[in-house]
Design an enzyme around this catalytic site. Sequence first.
Site, PDB file in Angstrom:
ATOM      1  N   GLN A   1      47.926  37.163  44.686  1.00 41.27           N
ATOM      2  CA  GLN A   1      48.861  36.092  45.027  1.00 41.27           C
ATOM      3  C   GLN A   1      48.314  35.153  46.103  1.00 41.27           C
ATOM      4  O   GLN A   1      49.057  34.338  46.644  1.00 41.27           O
ATOM      5  CB  GLN A   1      50.190  36.693  45.515  1.00 41.27           C
ATOM      6  CG  GLN A   1      50.855  37.629  44.529  1.00 41.27           C
ATOM      7  CD  GLN A   1      51.266  36.945  43.246  1.00 41.27           C
ATOM      8  OE1 GLN A   1      51.490  35.736  43.219  1.00 41.27           O
ATOM      9  NE2 GLN A   1      51.352  37.713  42.165  1.00 41.27           N
TER      10      GLN A   1
ATOM     11  N   HIS B   1      51.178  46.409  44.768  1.00 43.56           N
ATOM     12  CA  HIS B   1      51.289  46.391  43.314  1.00 43.56           C
ATOM     13  C   HIS B   1      50.682  47.688  42.791  1.00 43.56           C
ATOM     14  O   HIS B   1      49.796  48.273  43.409  1.00 43.56           O
ATOM     15  CB  HIS B   1      50.509  45.177  42.784  1.00 43.56           C
ATOM     16  CG  HIS B   1      50.687  44.893  41.330  1.00 43.56           C
ATOM     17  ND1 HIS B   1      50.019  45.595  40.356  1.00 43.56           N
ATOM     18  CD2 HIS B   1      51.420  43.950  40.677  1.00 43.56           C
ATOM     19  CE1 HIS B   1      50.337  45.103  39.169  1.00 43.56           C
ATOM     20  NE2 HIS B   1      51.194  44.113  39.331  1.00 43.56           N
TER      21      HIS B   1
ATOM     22  N   ASP C   1      43.857  42.992  47.943  1.00 43.85           N
ATOM     23  CA  ASP C   1      44.370  42.541  46.658  1.00 43.85           C
ATOM     24  C   ASP C   1      44.862  41.109  46.860  1.00 43.85           C
ATOM     25  O   ASP C   1      45.923  40.877  47.428  1.00 43.85           O
ATOM     26  CB  ASP C   1      45.510  43.453  46.209  1.00 43.85           C
ATOM     27  CG  ASP C   1      46.186  42.963  44.927  1.00 43.85           C
ATOM     28  OD1 ASP C   1      45.769  41.917  44.389  1.00 43.85           O
ATOM     29  OD2 ASP C   1      47.142  43.620  44.481  1.00 43.85           O
TER      30      ASP C   1
ATOM     31  N   CYS D   1      56.018  45.794  38.894  1.00 45.41           N
ATOM     32  CA  CYS D   1      54.887  46.709  39.106  1.00 45.41           C
ATOM     33  C   CYS D   1      54.772  47.102  40.578  1.00 45.41           C
ATOM     34  O   CYS D   1      53.667  47.151  41.133  1.00 45.41           O
ATOM     35  CB  CYS D   1      53.579  46.097  38.611  1.00 45.41           C
ATOM     36  SG  CYS D   1      53.542  45.833  36.828  1.00 45.41           S
TER      37      CYS D   1
ATOM     38  N   LYS E   1      46.617  33.312  37.833  1.00 45.72           N
ATOM     39  CA  LYS E   1      47.643  33.095  38.846  1.00 45.72           C
ATOM     40  C   LYS E   1      47.337  31.877  39.716  1.00 45.72           C
ATOM     41  O   LYS E   1      48.080  31.579  40.652  1.00 45.72           O
ATOM     42  CB  LYS E   1      47.801  34.353  39.716  1.00 45.72           C
ATOM     43  CG  LYS E   1      48.366  35.550  38.949  1.00 45.72           C
ATOM     44  CD  LYS E   1      48.534  36.752  39.846  1.00 45.72           C
ATOM     45  CE  LYS E   1      48.939  37.990  39.064  1.00 45.72           C
ATOM     46  NZ  LYS E   1      50.321  37.937  38.550  1.00 45.72           N
TER      47      LYS E   1
END
Length: 406
Positions: free
Chosen positions: A202, A122, A199, A364, A225
Amino acid sequence: MYDVEKIRGMFPSLEAVSENGRPLIYLDNTATTQTPRVVVEAIEDSYYHSKANVHRGVHTLSQEATARQESTRESIRRFINARSTQEIIFTSGATESINLVASSLGELIPGGSEIILTVMEHHANIVPWQLLQSRKDLTIRVVDINDVGELDLEQYKSLFNEKTALAAFCHVSNVLGTVNPVKEMVEIAKEHGAYTLIDGAQGPGHVPVDVQEIGCDFYAFSAHKMYGPTGVGVLYGREEILEKMPPYQGGGEMIKNVSFSGTTFAELPFKFEAGTPNFVDLAAYKYAVEFVEADFYKESATHELELMKYCQERLLGEVPGMRIFGLAPKKSAIISFLVGDSHPYDVGMLLDGLGIAVRTGHHCAEPLMNRLGIPGTVRAGLACYNTKEEVDAFIDATKRVAAMLG
């Protein structure tokens, strides 16, 4: 047996209807999930009964607000199995968490160093490192993917050398759905003495996260999220590294003593939490964590993956010109696709007219789109409350759209 209707009953927003009066089928969960009633009620309760600035007041209301916020910190610590609440930094989201590390840890990375990223990142895990690169003499190396959307681990290994300072990579691709072998990737980085940042935007709420088992130095994620409030995020960082890092921002809360001759900083985690925090939403975030940890939720990952596999098979078998990007054996419930040569925006607008909420664009992740040779995709992200009937309706709608655009 997984009771999806019981879970759906916890989300009043799922009763919404689209502009044309159709029941709204929400498949934009990769961008943000809906929020259960218990989280919204916790926000309301805090505004009505414990709205006072945290950590700074001796009065009862402030102490209550502080207790609520810090209870969330302990819930997060337990949820990701951090060693201490000192390793849990509150931020506005995964993006700020990564920027914090790039800014603060970046001060400790010497010029001439190298950073390893992946092509599936991302923008939030690309641009902060490019900003650091603009301030220091750094080189960014990029790991490619194979035809099904898996990272090239052999290439990843080959990019490490004595100059490698850090490897930063996503846990789950927000486009391809690929679940990366993060534990193995961390172990490889450790062999070369490099820091690691994951990251995890998700990750939590869809795949298990145990930061001690993974062994990473940093793990960033957002509340919205995983069924929590917006504007709230977390940075997990290993305590011994956080201690060495200079503060990210200056102001109230992150200080111990201030004078014009110099300032000393607060202990962890407050050293990185300047200013008034989003204490109302932070207090409510605890209830999103408890939702994900609850017994009724525990089969949700299996439910999501079964829906995803069913959906992929039918799309590929029944929709002319269907192209799905990301078919790795280990993937999350994310489906990115194109219908023939139709523009993703056109597909998304027509699906919206049929009551289906999906995401369109480059998500993104422009470098990944360039790698795939496409302008963007249509993306359907499944969550715990989606049903087989909704997936069937989505497939039927996509078939209609394909016929309209064909």
